[in-house]
Motif scaffolding. Structure first.
Motif, PDB file in Angstrom:
ATOM      1  N   GLY A 153       0.839  -1.191   0.000  1.00  0.00           N
ATOM      2  CA  GLY A 153       0.000   0.000   0.000  1.00  0.00           C
ATOM      3  C   GLY A 153       0.870   1.233   0.000  1.00  0.00           C
TER       4      GLY A 153
ATOM      5  N   THR B 262      -5.966   4.953   5.564  1.00  0.00           N
ATOM      6  CA  THR B 262      -5.565   3.571   5.828  1.00  0.00           C
ATOM      7  C   THR B 262      -6.095   3.127   7.190  1.00  0.00           C
ATOM      8  OG1 THR B 262      -3.538   3.920   4.547  1.00  0.00           O
ATOM      9  CG2 THR B 262      -3.560   2.050   6.055  1.00  0.00           C
TER      10      THR B 262
ATOM     11  N   ARG C 277      -5.801  -1.166   3.473  1.00  0.00           N
ATOM     12  CA  ARG C 277      -6.358  -0.332   2.391  1.00  0.00           C
ATOM     13  C   ARG C 277      -6.593  -1.145   1.136  1.00  0.00           C
ATOM     14  NH1 ARG C 277      -4.435   3.735  -1.343  1.00  0.00           N
ATOM     15  NH2 ARG C 277      -5.847   5.526  -1.366  1.00  0.00           N
TER      16      ARG C 277
ATOM     17  N   SER D 227      -0.824  -3.692   2.979  1.00  0.00           N
ATOM     18  CA  SER D 227      -1.298  -2.354   2.680  1.00  0.00           C
ATOM     19  C   SER D 227      -1.982  -1.673   3.868  1.00  0.00           C
ATOM     20  CB  SER D 227      -2.291  -2.410   1.518  1.00  0.00           C
ATOM     21  OG  SER D 227      -3.446  -3.171   1.886  1.00  0.00           O
ATOM     22  N   GLY D 228      -1.808  -2.184   5.060  1.00  0.00           N
ATOM     23  CA  GLY D 228      -2.422  -1.562   6.226  1.00  0.00           C
ATOM     24  C   GLY D 228      -3.935  -1.621   6.211  1.00  0.00           C
TER      25      GLY D 228
END
Length: 246
Positions: A186, A209, A246, A243-244
Motif C-alpha cells: 500500500g 488507511t 487499504r 497495505s495496512g
C-alpha cells in the motif's frame, strides 16, 4: 548447503534496498540491480556484506533486453546459479490525471513496470526451469485493485498486469518446480513520493488507511523474504497484500 543467489532489481533504494538487506540477513547472496545511483547501490552492497553475504551491483535498465541478459550473466558468473528473483524495479511518472499525462511518461511506466518485469521473469524462468527449482517474487501494488484515480491510473494498470503475470506464470512454471508470487504494497514511506512530486504524500494519505499510518519498506521486505523462504514452499500464484488494510 549452497547459499541462495537472489537478484533484486531496483535494489538501491526504498523497498528494493530493504529487501536486499533482509535477504542477506536470511542467508542469501544478493545481486543489487540499479539504474542510476551507483553510490546508493554500493551503500546497500556494503550493508549486505556486513550481514555476511556476498554481493555484486549491476547497473541495469530492466526495459532493455541486453541489460537484463547482462544482469543475469553477471550474477551467475560472480555468485553462482541464480535461485531467486525479486522483480522490484518500477516507476510512476508524475502524479496527475491520465488526460494530462505525457506520452513519454506513459511509455516509460509501461516499459519499466511491465516489459521490464516480463524480461526479467523470462530470463529467470529460462534459468530456473532448466534446474528444476527457483522462486520469483514480483512487487505489485495495492493500486492494481484501487485504480488510483487522479494519481496514476497508468501505473495502477501496469501493476494489474503484474498480478496477471504472477498468476499465469505460477501456473506455467509450477510443474517445473518454480514458484511465482507477488507482494502488493500500500502506501509506503519511501523516496518514490518525492520522485512523483509529492514528498509528503505517504503521511498525508495515512488517514485513509485503517492502520492510520504509512507502511515501512522493511515491512514489505519481510513479506518478500517469507515468499522467498522454504516456509512458503506450498505458496505460488499468490498476491500478498501488505497495505495496512487499504
Amino acid at each position: 548447503m549452497t547459499r541462495p543467489v537472489t537478484v533484486v532489481t531496483g535494489g538501491s533504494r526504498g523497498i528494493g534496498a530493504a529487501t536486499c538487506l533482509r535477504l542477506a540477513a536470511d542467508g542469501h547472496d544478493v545481486v543489487v540491480g540499479y539504474v542510476r545511483d551507483a553510490e546508493a547501490a554500493e551503500a546497500v552492497a556494503d550493508g549486505v556484506r556486513k550481514a555476511g553475504a556476498r554481493c555484486v551491483t549491476v547497473r541495469v535498465d530492466t526495459s532493455v533486453e541486453a541489460d537484463v541478459e547482462r544482469l543475469f550473466e553477471t550474477a551467475e558468473r560472480q555468485l553462482g546459479p541464480v535461485t531467486g528473483l525479486v522483480n522490484n524495479a518500477g516507476v510512476t511518472g508524475p502524479l496527475g490525471r491520465l488526460a494530462d499525462a505525457d506520452t513519454a511518461d506513459l511509455r516509460r511506466v509501461v516499459d519499466v513496470n511491465l516489459l521490464g518485469t516480463l524480461l526479467c521473469a523470462r530470463r529467470a524462468a529460462q534459468l530456473m526451469t532448466a534446474r528444476g527449482s527457483g522462486v520469483i517474487v514480483n512487487v505489485s501494488s495495492a493500486a492494481a485493485t484501487l485504480g488510483s484515480p487522479g494519481d496514476y491510473v497508468h501505473y495502477a494498470a501496469t501493476k494489474a498486469a503484474v498480478d496477471a503475470l504472477t498468476l499465469g506464470l505460477a501456473k506455467e512454471l509450477g510443474p517445473d518446480g518454480v514458484r511465482v508470487n507477488a507482494v502488493a504494497p500500500g502506501v509506503i514511506e519511501t523516496e518514490m513520493h518525492a520522485a512523483m512530486g509529492d514528498p509528503d504524500r505517504a503521511r498525508r494519505m495515512a488517514g485513509t488507511t485503517p492502520l492510520r499510518r504509512p507502511g515501512q519498506a522493511e515491512e514489505i521486505a519481510a513479506a518478500v523474504a517469507w515468499l522467498m523462504s522454504p516456509d512458503a514452499s506450498y505458496t505460488t500464484g499468490a498476491v500478498l497484500r501488505v497495505s495496512g488494510g487499504r
